[in-house]
Scaffold this motif. Structure first.
Motif, PDB file in Angstrom:
ATOM      1  N   ASP A  19      -0.037  -8.812  -6.462  1.00  0.00           N
ATOM      2  CA  ASP A  19       0.887  -7.711  -6.612  1.00  0.00           C
ATOM      3  C   ASP A  19       2.203  -8.267  -7.174  1.00  0.00           C
ATOM      4  OD1 ASP A  19       0.800  -4.877  -5.961  1.00  0.00           O
ATOM      5  OD2 ASP A  19       2.631  -5.327  -4.860  1.00  0.00           O
ATOM      6  N   SER A  20       2.978  -7.397  -7.858  1.00  0.00           N
ATOM      7  CA  SER A  20       4.271  -7.865  -8.402  1.00  0.00           C
ATOM      8  C   SER A  20       5.102  -8.565  -7.347  1.00  0.00           C
ATOM      9  CB  SER A  20       5.083  -6.692  -8.925  1.00  0.00           C
ATOM     10  OG  SER A  20       4.349  -5.964  -9.832  1.00  0.00           O
ATOM     11  N   GLY A  21       4.984  -8.106  -6.104  1.00  0.00           N
ATOM     12  CA  GLY A  21       5.810  -8.686  -5.054  1.00  0.00           C
ATOM     13  C   GLY A  21       5.226  -9.949  -4.425  1.00  0.00           C
ATOM     14  N   ILE A  52       9.420  -2.638 -12.752  1.00  0.00           N
ATOM     15  CA  ILE A  52       9.964  -3.695 -11.911  1.00  0.00           C
ATOM     16  C   ILE A  52       9.221  -3.745 -10.580  1.00  0.00           C
ATOM     17  CG2 ILE A  52      12.074  -4.569 -10.803  1.00  0.00           C
ATOM     18  CD1 ILE A  52      12.031  -4.496 -13.913  1.00  0.00           C
ATOM     19  N   ARG A  53       9.045  -2.596  -9.962  1.00  0.00           N
ATOM     20  CA  ARG A  53       8.301  -2.546  -8.704  1.00  0.00           C
ATOM     21  C   ARG A  53       7.303  -1.401  -8.788  1.00  0.00           C
ATOM     22  NH1 ARG A  53      10.129  -6.701  -7.769  1.00  0.00           N
ATOM     23  NH2 ARG A  53      11.826  -7.378  -6.423  1.00  0.00           N
ATOM     24  N   ALA A  54       6.217  -1.636  -9.483  1.00  0.00           N
ATOM     25  CA  ALA A  54       5.180  -0.617  -9.547  1.00  0.00           C
ATOM     26  C   ALA A  54       4.654  -0.451  -8.127  1.00  0.00           C
ATOM     27  CB  ALA A  54       4.073  -1.070 -10.484  1.00  0.00           C
ATOM     28  N   PRO A  55       4.091   0.713  -7.803  1.00  0.00           N
ATOM     29  CA  PRO A  55       3.628   0.927  -6.429  1.00  0.00           C
ATOM     30  C   PRO A  55       2.725  -0.224  -5.977  1.00  0.00           C
ATOM     31  CG  PRO A  55       3.419   2.930  -7.721  1.00  0.00           C
ATOM     32  CD  PRO A  55       3.881   1.871  -8.666  1.00  0.00           C
ATOM     33  N   GLN A  56       2.946  -0.630  -4.739  1.00  0.00           N
ATOM     34  CA  GLN A  56       2.234  -1.779  -4.191  1.00  0.00           C
ATOM     35  C   GLN A  56       0.731  -1.545  -4.194  1.00  0.00           C
ATOM     36  OE1 GLN A  56       3.670  -2.729  -0.310  1.00  0.00           O
ATOM     37  NE2 GLN A  56       2.929  -4.814  -0.453  1.00  0.00           N
ATOM     38  N   GLY A  57       0.012  -2.592  -4.548  1.00  0.00           N
ATOM     39  CA  GLY A  57      -1.440  -2.547  -4.429  1.00  0.00           C
ATOM     40  C   GLY A  57      -2.149  -1.755  -5.521  1.00  0.00           C
ATOM     41  N   LEU A  59      -3.214  -0.937  -9.688  1.00  0.00           N
ATOM     42  CA  LEU A  59      -3.541  -1.707 -10.896  1.00  0.00           C
ATOM     43  C   LEU A  59      -2.312  -1.958 -11.770  1.00  0.00           C
ATOM     44  CD1 LEU A  59      -7.009  -0.141 -11.802  1.00  0.00           C
ATOM     45  CD2 LEU A  59      -6.566  -2.391 -10.835  1.00  0.00           C
ATOM     46  N   PRO A  60      -1.453  -0.939 -11.989  1.00  0.00           N
ATOM     47  CA  PRO A  60      -0.278  -1.210 -12.836  1.00  0.00           C
ATOM     48  C   PRO A  60       0.675  -2.232 -12.223  1.00  0.00           C
ATOM     49  CG  PRO A  60      -0.584   1.155 -12.519  1.00  0.00           C
ATOM     50  CD  PRO A  60      -1.532   0.472 -11.594  1.00  0.00           C
ATOM     51  N   GLY A  61       0.549  -2.449 -10.911  1.00  0.00           N
ATOM     52  CA  GLY A  61       1.470  -3.383 -10.261  1.00  0.00           C
ATOM     53  C   GLY A  61       0.988  -4.826 -10.287  1.00  0.00           C
ATOM     54  N   VAL A  62      -0.140  -5.096 -10.934  1.00  0.00           N
ATOM     55  CA  VAL A  62      -0.680  -6.462 -10.903  1.00  0.00           C
ATOM     56  C   VAL A  62       0.086  -7.378 -11.850  1.00  0.00           C
ATOM     57  CG1 VAL A  62      -2.698  -7.898 -11.385  1.00  0.00           C
ATOM     58  CG2 VAL A  62      -2.972  -5.705 -10.205  1.00  0.00           C
ATOM     59  N   SER A  63       0.421  -8.530 -11.339  1.00  0.00           N
ATOM     60  CA  SER A  63       1.141  -9.530 -12.105  1.00  0.00           C
ATOM     61  C   SER A  63       0.288 -10.803 -12.091  1.00  0.00           C
ATOM     62  CB  SER A  63       2.489  -9.752 -11.424  1.00  0.00           C
ATOM     63  OG  SER A  63       3.087 -10.941 -11.848  1.00  0.00           O
ATOM     64  N   SER A  64       0.191 -11.470 -13.231  1.00  0.00           N
ATOM     65  CA  SER A  64      -0.644 -12.673 -13.229  1.00  0.00           C
ATOM     66  C   SER A  64      -0.016 -13.793 -14.037  1.00  0.00           C
ATOM     67  CB  SER A  64      -2.031 -12.353 -13.784  1.00  0.00           C
ATOM     68  OG  SER A  64      -1.943 -12.108 -15.171  1.00  0.00           O
ATOM     69  N   PHE A  65      -0.518 -14.973 -13.806  1.00  0.00           N
ATOM     70  CA  PHE A  65      -0.006 -16.153 -14.500  1.00  0.00           C
ATOM     71  C   PHE A  65      -1.197 -17.052 -14.776  1.00  0.00           C
ATOM     72  CE2 PHE A  65       1.710 -20.327 -15.066  1.00  0.00           C
ATOM     73  CZ  PHE A  65       3.005 -20.171 -15.541  1.00  0.00           C
ATOM     74  N   ASP A 110      -7.616 -10.802   3.641  1.00  0.00           N
ATOM     75  CA  ASP A 110      -6.757 -10.020   4.527  1.00  0.00           C
ATOM     76  C   ASP A 110      -6.298  -8.716   3.879  1.00  0.00           C
ATOM     77  OD1 ASP A 110      -6.767 -11.575   6.771  1.00  0.00           O
ATOM     78  OD2 ASP A 110      -5.124 -12.853   6.056  1.00  0.00           O
ATOM     79  N   GLU A 111      -6.186  -8.745   2.562  1.00  0.00           N
ATOM     80  CA  GLU A 111      -5.649  -7.566   1.883  1.00  0.00           C
ATOM     81  C   GLU A 111      -6.750  -6.588   1.486  1.00  0.00           C
ATOM     82  OE1 GLU A 111      -2.359  -7.235   1.765  1.00  0.00           O
ATOM     83  OE2 GLU A 111      -2.103  -9.261   2.599  1.00  0.00           O
ATOM     84  N   PHE A 112      -8.010  -6.920   1.816  1.00  0.00           N
ATOM     85  CA  PHE A 112      -9.116  -6.056   1.389  1.00  0.00           C
ATOM     86  C   PHE A 112      -9.462  -4.999   2.444  1.00  0.00           C
ATOM     87  CE2 PHE A 112     -11.016  -7.701  -2.650  1.00  0.00           C
ATOM     88  CZ  PHE A 112      -9.929  -8.517  -2.975  1.00  0.00           C
ATOM     89  N   SER A 113      -8.450  -4.275   2.857  1.00  0.00           N
ATOM     90  CA  SER A 113      -8.678  -3.204   3.834  1.00  0.00           C
ATOM     91  C   SER A 113      -9.284  -2.000   3.113  1.00  0.00           C
ATOM     92  CB  SER A 113      -7.342  -2.801   4.456  1.00  0.00           C
ATOM     93  OG  SER A 113      -6.538  -2.199   3.469  1.00  0.00           O
ATOM     94  N   LYS A 114      -9.839  -1.090   3.882  1.00  0.00           N
ATOM     95  CA  LYS A 114     -10.437   0.121   3.304  1.00  0.00           C
ATOM     96  C   LYS A 114      -9.447   0.837   2.396  1.00  0.00           C
ATOM     97  CE  LYS A 114     -14.345   2.443   4.918  1.00  0.00           C
ATOM     98  NZ  LYS A 114     -15.119   1.473   5.695  1.00  0.00           N
ATOM     99  N   ARG A 115      -8.210   0.955   2.942  1.00  0.00           N
ATOM    100  CA  ARG A 115      -7.181   1.700   2.223  1.00  0.00           C
ATOM    101  C   ARG A 115      -6.830   1.028   0.894  1.00  0.00           C
ATOM    102  NH1 ARG A 115      -1.791   1.909   3.621  1.00  0.00           N
ATOM    103  NH2 ARG A 115      -0.976   3.602   2.353  1.00  0.00           N
ATOM    104  N   ALA A 116      -6.653  -0.309   0.988  1.00  0.00           N
ATOM    105  CA  ALA A 116      -6.278  -1.046  -0.214  1.00  0.00           C
ATOM    106  C   ALA A 116      -7.393  -0.993  -1.247  1.00  0.00           C
ATOM    107  CB  ALA A 116      -5.946  -2.492   0.150  1.00  0.00           C
ATOM    108  N   LEU A 117      -8.643  -1.032  -0.757  1.00  0.00           N
ATOM    109  CA  LEU A 117      -9.786  -0.969  -1.670  1.00  0.00           C
ATOM    110  C   LEU A 117      -9.836   0.396  -2.360  1.00  0.00           C
ATOM    111  CD1 LEU A 117     -12.400  -2.717   0.630  1.00  0.00           C
ATOM    112  CD2 LEU A 117     -11.675  -3.555  -1.614  1.00  0.00           C
TER     113      LEU A 117
END
Ligand SMILES: Cc1ncc(C[n+]2csc(CCOP(=O)(O)OP(=O)(O)O)c2C)c(N)n1
Ligand code: SF4
Ligand SMILES: [Mg+2]
Lengths: 622, 367
Positions: A19-21, A52-57, A59-65, A110-117
């Motif tokens: 996530d961006s954050g 700058i802070r797309a909604p958490q979790g 697809l548009p909020g994904v940041s990669s390197f 840890d981040e793979f909760s039902k809601r996040a999925l």
């Protein structure tokens, strides 16, 4: 000592995604630094959302390197990651299509909760529904292990502890690829020195990540990548924007003139403004203007006053600056316009790369208004390109375009730092005395009396006694510079301005690389496609084919031998991240039927795709 | 208030607006208007108000005591913007509306230059409105002469942002429905530190304002009512006619009550309960809250209220300096940061300093 095995690899591509954050850019930066310190050659590609802070979790909020490092010369950040670190379901979903079968995926379960999925459209958890069967998946409860490791930090909230999970990930990857973490420890100490508890927590998370790799059975072995053989020298890792800023400073230093930047913030160029703003110690003045037009106005005013005026922007900003660039063409004053290109038209793709503005730089003004154009080919090459832009601007008293792009701006690579004593001397002479006589026989100053060799007019700066003169955007009489509407004079001045730019000296011939000498196909590129083209050409040659390649630094004027080079091949392929802008210029100028290969996906070319394109063309000409 | 540097050895005090600019040698021959006149033929229409302004400026410049090479005029586009060609100083005739930005770059990088901007009502307030307000807010040390003829002269007579509602022009054959700007109100609202108004035909008043504007450190905005006999003749006739002007022009004099009208019909400006300003017969003003002009007031409210005395009917037209306050200038601030950075680092950057920058913090060596 670890009981685990150590395997040797020659190259690895890692992509950190979250996530961006989640601090993925920082994690990538640190891993890059550690890798550079190991002596590997490398290339990086950050990819972040425009928001700058797309909604958490989401697809548009994904940041990669992404980072590609090897024991040999690295030309691109790599097509396909060998390792993906996915900090949440969005990061997995957004990146999975780029990951080849057999690659390793480290998942923060840890981040793979039902809601996040559900947020990203997963109805089943991909970690255990079998959909990732063809990958080596390491499920790691990254967040909770980090929080557990920080149990002793009573002064920190759970949120603050969770925030250190990127350091845990970094520690784990550092163990996997035997990277030293001392540099990161020093970095953290500097960053969090004022907050001892946060510092300790980050260091603890980093070590916990390392230890996790070493002790858990899930990770059977670690890897070593030997240092690359690189020419002797002192190296640092550098991004395109910083190299560009440093190139400008170095050029001003070598010209013994102040550097004055007038700029208006715009992605992906703003980092140049930020960098230069901190370099006042090097006699750099930066002014953040009210808009792009004022930014270039400030730069032009400073150039009139005898400084090196620079403005930095991206495509939409260039559109606003066009009229002032035309004025600079007419006034014949030095000026550097840096365009860090991004996807267009209009706002387009602010954070994504594109070779969008070659034609805008070339023709985006009213009237016959020639402007020299230079383009860097790699992040560190931005230094050289900036230096060259200043040389042309000051020698020929002309605005010069420097076309970088988002890929170069944010990408990084090792750079052999040049010796200052090896940098060319760029000193220029201001006019100091009258250069003509008027009808009454009195000594006068002619602001448009040209140097016969360069066709440049004198740079006579305010404050010089006896050279008081007026310049403006109305057509000027040859030599005297007085307003002139005379038809023949305008024709002459127009041709003189064109001839001055066409005659710019010191532009080296384009060098063709053709190891076998038997190539009938030439691949020609410009700007940031250098790495992907070189990598693709290398792959094609390794497969036993003959192909020549060449790359342009100067887009206006072209190198003197370019026409001859183009005509000496059966076919010329021109890959560009636009719809064929260089191809159009080449066809117009040389009547050669070059073949464009174009893509505007906001991403650099993939080596594999480009190699396929070259092979197809090879088949056609054979 | 314009501040001056302390007097040393009895040499005349130096206006702060000119600080940092080399002066003519004390024994240099006195400059003349002719020296400031270029050899270019002036090409405004006969009777154009620009001639009078040019003559006043050429006549005034020798007063500055500066060398010609230390004076630069930058202009935009318009009839008025041809101005620099007629002055034998450094000059740039730039593009429409953008002169303040160019002047900002020059003034900031060259503290030894006395920088002027010449602009028109269209140039400054329409296409260049953004640059004007930001120059004023920043308070760059430049002097802006805004020639207001309430029309686009050069493009042959379209209405401008100062044209009056109902004005018939080439582009408003049915009368303009655009509301005009009051340039003085606009400047005051944009945090200007020096704002004045004068007129092309009153050479003495114009020269006095030029002097005060040049001496002010920071951005000085001078609105000059200028007649365009071709496309907007007589726009300011009511304040040029001897008898009319006496009844209408409000001469702003620092420290004095604000008054208008001939001796026998004098009116004094008073603040009514509730704050509204109103002219009342001078005799009846006694005991009322008389408005005393204060150019140096920190709060620009009263100056703004004075600027609102204007009306399209020109019943009352304030002339003179509305505001002149001392505030740090942008260019001084920018230079101070660079100078401090250089001196803290021990002087101009050497090759070694550059090498250190290029190396950065994280290097490794390949043998
Ligand atoms: C970009 C641009 N747009 C339009 C014009 C045409 N133009 C030239 S001067 C002018 C208006 C000038 O009016 P003003 O500033 O009041 O000057 P004046 O001629 O009245 O002195 C216009 C619209 C131009 N030169 N450039
Ligand atoms: S058009 Fe008007 S403003 Fe322009 S020169 Fe003629 S009289 Fe002067
Ligand atoms: Mg006008």
């Amino acid at each position: 000592m670890s009981s685990k095995t150590v395997q040797k690899l020659d190259r690895v591509v890692i992509r950190f995604a979250g996530d961006s954050g989640d601090g993925m850019q920082l994690t990538g930066d640190r891993f890059t630094s550690e890798t550079a310190a190991m002596g590997n050659d490398l290339s990086t590609l950050p990819n972040f959302p425009a928001e700058i802070r797309a909604p958490q979790g989401t697809l548009p909020g994904v940041s990669s390197f992404q980072l590609h490092f090897a024991d040999h010369e690295v030309l691109t950040p790599g097509d396909a990651p060998d390792v993906l670190v996915a900090m949440n379901p969005a990061a997995l979903r957004a990146n999975l299509a780029d990951i080849p079968r057999g690659a390793t995926i480290i998942i923060n379960t840890d981040e793979f909760s039902k809601r996040a999925l559900a947020k990203v459209g997963y109805t089943e958890n991909p970690v255990d529904d079998g959909s990732l069967e063809s990958f080596h998946v390491h499920p790691v409860p990254l967040t909770s292990i980090t929080v557990d490791a920080l149990a002793a930090f009573e002064g920190l909230s759970r949120k603050e502890k969770e925030r250190a999970k990127n350091m845990f990930a970094l520690g784990l990857l550092s163990w996997m690829y035997t990277r030293p973490t001392t540099g990161t420890e020093a970095f953290l100490t500097k960053k969090f020195g004022a907050h001892p508890e946060i510092l300790e927590a980050n260091l603890t998370a980093l070590r916990a990540g390392w230890n996790y790799g070493e002790t858990t059975e899930d990770f059977a072995s670690s890897y070593e990548i030997a240092p690359a053989v690189m020419p002797a020298g002192t190296y640092r890792n550098i991004t395109g924007n910083i190299a560009l800023a440093h190139g400008l400073v170095a050029a001003a230093h070598q010209a013994r003139l102040p550097l004055v930047l007038g700029s208006y913030p715009i992605t992906p160029a703003s980092d140049i403004l930020h960098t230069l703003s901190a370099l006042k110690r090097h006699n750099v003045t930066t002014m953040q203007a009210e808009d792009e037009i004022a930014g270039i106005g400030i730069a032009l005013g400073a150039s009139f006053g005898g400084a090196i005026g620079v403005t930095t922007t991206s495509g939409p900003g260039v559109a606003l600056k066009s009229e002032m660039i035309g004025l600079a063409v007419s006034l014949e004053l030095p000026l550097v316009i840096v365009d860090v290109q991004r996807g267009g038209p209009s706002t387009g793709l602010p954070t994504k790369t594109e070779q969008s503005d070659l034609l805008q730089a070339m023709f985006g003004r009213n009237g016959e208004s020639p402007v020299p154009i230079v383009a860097p080919s790699t992040p560190s090459d931005c230094f050289n390109a900036a230096f060259e832009a200043v040389r042309i601007a000051t020698t020929y008293r002309t605005p010069v375009f420097l076309l970088s792009d988002g890929y170069l701006a944010n990408g990084s690579e090792p750079w052999a730092v040049p010796e200052v004593s090896d940098l060319p001397d760029l000193r220029v002479e201001f006019a100091s005395e009258p250069n003509g006589v008027d009808d009454k026989g009195e000594q006068v100053f002619h602001p448009f009396l040209r140097d016969p060799e360069t066709l440049a007019r004198p740079w006579a700066v305010p404050g010089t006694a006896g050279l008081e003169h007026r310049i403006g955007g109305i057509e000027k009489a040859d030599i005297t510079g007085n307003i002139s509407y005379d038809p023949d004079n305008h024709d002459k001045m127009t041709r003189l301005r064109a001839a001055k730019v066409a005659g710019i000296a010191g532009i080296p011939d384009v060098v063709v690389e053709d190891p076998s000498g038997d190539a009938r196909l030439l691949v020609l590129g410009w700007g940031s496609t250098f790495g992907p083209i070189a990598a693709a050409v290398r792959a094609v040659r390794n497969a036993g084919h003959h192909v020549a390649s060449a790359h342009l630094r100067h887009l206006n004027p072209f190198p003197a031998n370019l026409g001859e080079v183009l005509r000496s091949y059966d076919r010329v392929v021109v890959p560009e991240m636009n719809l064929g802008q260089l191809s159009m210029l080449l066809r117009a100028e040389f009547l050669v039927d070059v073949r464009p290969h174009t893509s505007v996906r906001g991403l650099p070319f993939s080596t594999v795709d480009l190699a396929d394109v070259i092979l197809t063309h090879l088949e056609e000409v054979s | 208030m314009t501040t001056t540097q302390p007097t040393t050895n009895g040499v005349a005090a130096r206006p702060s607006g000119l600080a940092g600019i080399p002066l003519l040698a004390p024994d240099a021959p006195k400059q003349t208007k002719r020296e400031f006149t270029s050899d270019q033929e002036v090409r405004w229409c006969p009777g154009c108000g620009d001639y009078a302004i040019l003559a006043a400026v050429q006549g005034f410049l020798p007063e500055l005591g500066l060398k010609r090479e230390n004076i630069t005029f930058v202009s935009g586009i318009g009839c008025s913007s041809r101005f620099p060609y007629y002055l034998d100083t450094y000059g740039m005739h730039s593009i429409h509306g953008r002169a303040p930005s160019i002047a900002t770059g020059l003034a900031t990088s060259r503290p030894d230059q006395n920088v002027w901007v010449v602009t028109g009502d269209g140039d400054a307030l329409s296409i260049g409105g953004n640059h004007l307000i930001h120059a004023l807010r920043r308070n760059v040390n430049i002097t802006i002469l805004l020639f207001n003829n309430e029309i686009y002269g050069l493009t042959k007579g379209q209405y401008s942002p100062t044209s009056r509602v109902g004005q018939v022009t080439k582009s408003t054959p049915f009368g303009s429905v655009d509301r005009p700007f009051n340039p003085v109100s606009l400047a005051l609202g944009a945090e200007a530190t020096f704002v004045a108004r004068t007129t092309d035909t009153d050479r003495k008043h114009l020269t006095g304002i030029l002097r005060a504007a040049a001496e002010h450190r920071g951005t000085s905005l001078v609105e000059i009512y200028q007649n365009c006999p071709i496309f907007n003749d007589g726009a300011f006739e009511l304040i040029k006619d001897r008898t009319e002007q006496e009844a209408r022009i409000v001469h702003l004099i620092d420290g004095e009550p604000v008054q208008v009208g001939p001796e026998d019909d004098r009116k004094t400006l008073v603040r009514m309960p509730g704050g509204r300003l109103k002219f009342v017969p001078a005799a009846s003003a006694q005991g009322m809250d008389v408005v005393v002009h204060d150019t140096g007031a920190e709060d620009a409210s009263q100056a703004f209220a004075l600027s609102r005395l204007d009306s399209p009917e020109m019943t009352h037209v304030p002339m003179g300096i509305f505001r002149s306050v001392s505030r740090p200038t942008y260019d001084d601030g920018v230079r101070a940061q660079v100078e401090a950075a250089v001196s803290t680092a021990g002087g101009p950057a050497t090759d070694d300093d550059l090498a250190e920058l290029l190396r950065g913090r994280d290097t490794w060596t390949v043998a």
